[in-house]
Scaffold this motif. Structure first.
Motif, PDB file in Angstrom:
ATOM      1  N   GLY A  18     -38.609  43.813 101.689  1.00  0.00           N
ATOM      2  CA  GLY A  18     -38.534  42.850 100.671  1.00  0.00           C
ATOM      3  C   GLY A  18     -37.687  43.485  99.474  1.00  0.00           C
ATOM      4  O   GLY A  18     -37.158  42.827  98.927  1.00  0.00           O
ATOM      5  N   SER A  19     -38.101  44.862  99.224  1.00  0.00           N
ATOM      6  CA  SER A  19     -37.666  45.467  98.169  1.00  0.00           C
ATOM      7  C   SER A  19     -36.121  45.743  98.326  1.00  0.00           C
ATOM      8  O   SER A  19     -35.363  45.804  97.490  1.00  0.00           O
ATOM      9  N   GLU A  20     -35.868  46.251  99.658  1.00  0.00           N
ATOM     10  CA  GLU A  20     -34.500  46.530  99.848  1.00  0.00           C
ATOM     11  C   GLU A  20     -33.685  45.158  99.732  1.00  0.00           C
ATOM     12  O   GLU A  20     -32.270  45.100  99.458  1.00  0.00           O
ATOM     13  N   LEU A  21     -34.005  44.202 100.082  1.00  0.00           N
ATOM     14  CA  LEU A  21     -33.391  42.726 100.082  1.00  0.00           C
ATOM     15  C   LEU A  21     -33.226  42.223  98.766  1.00  0.00           C
ATOM     16  O   LEU A  21     -31.949  41.973  98.414  1.00  0.00           O
ATOM     17  N   ARG A  22     -34.037  42.583  97.803  1.00  0.00           N
ATOM     18  CA  ARG A  22     -33.957  42.260  96.535  1.00  0.00           C
ATOM     19  C   ARG A  22     -32.997  43.193  95.729  1.00  0.00           C
ATOM     20  O   ARG A  22     -32.016  42.806  95.271  1.00  0.00           O
ATOM     21  N   ARG A  23     -33.047  44.510  96.206  1.00  0.00           N
ATOM     22  CA  ARG A  23     -32.077  45.642  95.378  1.00  0.00           C
ATOM     23  C   ARG A  23     -30.820  45.358  96.060  1.00  0.00           C
ATOM     24  O   ARG A  23     -29.896  45.229  95.159  1.00  0.00           O
ATOM     25  N   ARG A  24     -30.461  44.969  97.125  1.00  0.00           N
ATOM     26  CA  ARG A  24     -29.199  44.878  97.552  1.00  0.00           C
ATOM     27  C   ARG A  24     -28.591  43.436  97.256  1.00  0.00           C
ATOM     28  O   ARG A  24     -27.315  43.263  96.800  1.00  0.00           O
ATOM     29  N   ARG A  25     -29.335  42.483  97.184  1.00  0.00           N
ATOM     30  CA  ARG A  25     -28.992  41.255  96.472  1.00  0.00           C
ATOM     31  C   ARG A  25     -28.643  41.353  95.086  1.00  0.00           C
ATOM     32  O   ARG A  25     -27.412  40.860  94.593  1.00  0.00           O
ATOM     33  N   GLU A  26     -29.162  41.944  94.292  1.00  0.00           N
ATOM     34  CA  GLU A  26     -28.690  42.243  93.115  1.00  0.00           C
ATOM     35  C   GLU A  26     -27.755  42.892  92.695  1.00  0.00           C
ATOM     36  O   GLU A  26     -27.159  42.978  91.707  1.00  0.00           O
ATOM     37  N   VAL A  38     -25.720  31.075 101.334  1.00  0.00           N
ATOM     38  CA  VAL A  38     -24.746  32.034 102.437  1.00  0.00           C
ATOM     39  C   VAL A  38     -25.378  32.017 103.557  1.00  0.00           C
ATOM     40  O   VAL A  38     -24.749  31.989 104.650  1.00  0.00           O
ATOM     41  N   VAL A  39     -26.924  32.399 103.633  1.00  0.00           N
ATOM     42  CA  VAL A  39     -27.550  32.351 104.994  1.00  0.00           C
ATOM     43  C   VAL A  39     -28.254  31.212 105.404  1.00  0.00           C
ATOM     44  O   VAL A  39     -29.203  31.224 106.306  1.00  0.00           O
ATOM     45  N   GLU A  62     -29.689  39.041 110.417  1.00  0.00           N
ATOM     46  CA  GLU A  62     -28.681  39.236 110.964  1.00  0.00           C
ATOM     47  C   GLU A  62     -27.520  38.636 109.947  1.00  0.00           C
ATOM     48  O   GLU A  62     -26.499  39.093 109.587  1.00  0.00           O
ATOM     49  N   ARG A  63     -27.972  37.504 109.441  1.00  0.00           N
ATOM     50  CA  ARG A  63     -27.459  36.540 108.640  1.00  0.00           C
ATOM     51  C   ARG A  63     -27.007  37.463 107.120  1.00  0.00           C
ATOM     52  O   ARG A  63     -26.014  37.433 106.562  1.00  0.00           O
ATOM     53  N   VAL A  64     -28.189  38.153 106.994  1.00  0.00           N
ATOM     54  CA  VAL A  64     -28.303  38.721 105.640  1.00  0.00           C
ATOM     55  C   VAL A  64     -27.441  39.897 105.740  1.00  0.00           C
ATOM     56  O   VAL A  64     -26.279  40.290 104.879  1.00  0.00           O
ATOM     57  N   ASP A  65     -27.073  40.818 106.687  1.00  0.00           N
ATOM     58  CA  ASP A  65     -26.307  41.749 106.786  1.00  0.00           C
ATOM     59  C   ASP A  65     -24.956  41.259 106.839  1.00  0.00           C
ATOM     60  O   ASP A  65     -24.038  42.066 106.446  1.00  0.00           O
ATOM     61  N   ALA A  66     -24.644  40.336 107.257  1.00  0.00           N
ATOM     62  CA  ALA A  66     -23.181  39.804 107.237  1.00  0.00           C
ATOM     63  C   ALA A  66     -22.973  39.312 106.009  1.00  0.00           C
ATOM     64  O   ALA A  66     -21.677  39.508 105.383  1.00  0.00           O
ATOM     65  N   ALA A  67     -23.883  38.767 105.114  1.00  0.00           N
ATOM     66  CA  ALA A  67     -23.461  37.993 103.856  1.00  0.00           C
ATOM     67  C   ALA A  67     -23.435  39.249 102.761  1.00  0.00           C
ATOM     68  O   ALA A  67     -22.463  39.297 102.060  1.00  0.00           O
ATOM     69  N   LEU A  68     -24.203  40.328 102.909  1.00  0.00           N
ATOM     70  CA  LEU A  68     -24.284  41.468 101.986  1.00  0.00           C
ATOM     71  C   LEU A  68     -23.419  42.840 102.465  1.00  0.00           C
ATOM     72  O   LEU A  68     -23.283  43.757 101.885  1.00  0.00           O
TER      73      LEU A  68
END
Length: 282
Positions: A18-26, A38-39, A62-68
């Motif tokens: 969760g923390s990495e998802l937020r960090r990389r999204r921001e 997007v996902v 997998e979709r997040v990896d592709a999007a980010l």
């Protein structure tokens, strides 16, 4: 307004995800709603995963990896997240199962977890508690990924014939499950036998068990009761387990006859008949 609760990334694999998802999204300059579009999910779901209130599925990762454009980071991490959703006492076994080169399983009541369909797993895991059922099912299906490797472990499964007849979920769930088992009868890495009712008394009557072999590590015997699982690397226990398993294989139907029995039960017991409704007795 988005949820700004901050996590301790070291608290658990789920918190780290969760923390990495937020960090990389921001870092990508996206809102939760932007990433959700997007996902193909809602911004609310993104927020729930970022705050460790929801367990991510592999497809989501997998979709997040592709999007980010994170080069498979979340796809690799989600396996650890899903494994952490298994019961604490089972997690060590799952880790060892993933390293095994040979797995032998005798199951007296249920289809082995490595061969369960999503519908069957959902029915089994939700029998007493529906809480976090999606996460529990995802964790069980994640274990099955070891069978999709380029060089999967050799898997030999003996099922009591009772497993084929015990209706779990519904007739359609069972039909799908038996069709799934039928496909494994043609898989060179997986050998499946059914122990028929007419085998009479046999060395598996004391309960289900698994045998695991490794390259360079001691062999293991695994058993379960209704509370937790038990593992031992005691060589005498493994020798006894292997002897019992050899007797079970000898008493079971051949691979060809097993495939024929599965097909027959699938059609005769779980063929296309109307399901019972409104409490009616079939």
């Amino acid at each position: 307004m988005s949820n700004v609760r901050r996590l301790d990334p070291s608290a658990s694999p789920l918190d780290y995800f969760g923390s990495e998802l937020r960090r990389r999204r921001e870092e990508a300059g996206l809102t939760q709603g932007d990433l959700g579009k997007v996902v193909f999910c809602t911004g609310s779901l993104i927020g729930q995963i970022e705050t460790a209130h929801r367990v991510p599925q592999r497809e989501f990762a997998e979709r997040v990896d592709a999007a980010l454009m994170t080069d498979g980071f979340f796809s690799r991490l989600v396996g650890l997240v899903l494994r952490s959703q298994l019961p604490t006492w089972f997690q060590q076994y799952a880790e060892l199962e993933a390293k095994a080169t040979y797995i032998a399983s005798y199951q007296a009541q249920l289809v082995d977890g490595l061969l369960q369909t999503e519908g069957y797993a959902r029915a089994v895991l939700g029998v007493r508690n529906q809480g976090d059922l999606d996460a529990k099912v995802a964790a069980r299906l994640e274990r099955q990924r070891i069978l999709a490797r380029e060089e999967p472990p050799s898997l030999w499964v003996v099922l009591s014939e009772a497993v084929l007849h015990q209706e779990v979920g519904s007739r359609q769930v069972m039909r799908d499950q038996l069709a799934h088992l039928a496909r494994f009868t043609e898989d060179g890495w997986t050998q499946l036998q059914v122990l028929p009712f007419h085998a009479g008394q046999h060395p598996g009557q004391l309960g289900s068990f698994n045998l695991l072999r490794f390259e360079g590590d001691p062999d293991l015997v695994y058993t379960e009761d209704f509370i937790q699982g038990h593992m031992t690397a005691d060589s005498r226990a493994f020798k006894e387990g292997q002897l019992r398993y050899d007797h079970l294989r000898a008493a079971a139907l051949s691979l060809k006859d097993t495939a024929a029995l599965i097909a027959r039960v699938m059609e005769e017991r779980y063929g296309h008949q109307p399901e019972a409704v409104d409490g009616a007795v079939a």
